[in-house]
Write a protein that holds these residues in place. Structure first.
Motif: not given
Length: 177
Positions: A9-10, A95-96, A161-164, A168-169
């Motif tokens: 989660s964020y 991600g990396n 937040w959007s990239n996080h 994951w989704t």
């Protein structure tokens, strides 16, 4: 050797609440979980103690890039600690970081992604980080945002937040491809 079941989660999205719920459900306890003892049930992907155990030097002497290169060994050590699926809390994006995966998919059984409306999230984040709501909005919109090395945690990388959420989704599981 166990595999990681990521509880991702964020920050300020309800990860602690979900871990407490799962602990109480799966442990069938008479008393509610003590949130300060959830690490006995669920590992923390950024818990400094795991990194201290695999590093040949004090973490304070390492660069963030050198710390990132410890992640694969930390993942293996966590997986070796239990024979079954291991819940592992993470606030890191999927991600990396410095070319090293933040999460080892070869050691992953699955993931539960906890998402919270960002309008609610910033109202929780602001007092938690002692910032204004406007600053919290800027925080979750900042590319590459994260934390630094601390006394109990290694750096975390959240991103926006959007990239996080997308990290994951947007991924497809091998079974659904």
């Amino acid at each position: 050797m166990g595999k990681h079941l990521w509880l991702a989660s964020y920050p300020k999205s309800g990860n602690t609440w979900v871990r407490s719920f799962l602990y109480n459900l799966l442990q069938d306890t008479q008393e509610p979980a003590d949130i300060n003892k959830l690490n006995t049930f669920c590992f923390g992907a950024s818990s400094r103690r795991w990194f201290d155990e695999v590093s040949d030097r004090p973490l304070d002497e390492l660069t963030p890039e050198e710390i990132s290169h410890l992640r694969p060994e930390v993942s293996k050590k966590m997986a070796a600690a239990k024979p079954n699926a291991i819940p592992v809390k993470t606030h890191n994006y999927l991600g990396n970081w410095f070319g090293v995966p933040m999460h080892d998919m070869a050691l992953t059984a699955g993931a539960v992604y906890i998402v919270r409306n960002p309008l609610d999230l910033v109202l929780s984040l602001a007092p938690h980080r002692a910032m204004t709501v406007d600053r919290a909005i800027d925080f979750i919109a900042t590319p590459g945002i994260g934390t630094k090395l601390g006394p109990t945690h290694v750096p975390e990388v959240y991103d926006t937040w959007s990239n996080h959420v997308l990290s994951w989704t947007a991924k497809k599981s091998p079974a659904s491809q």
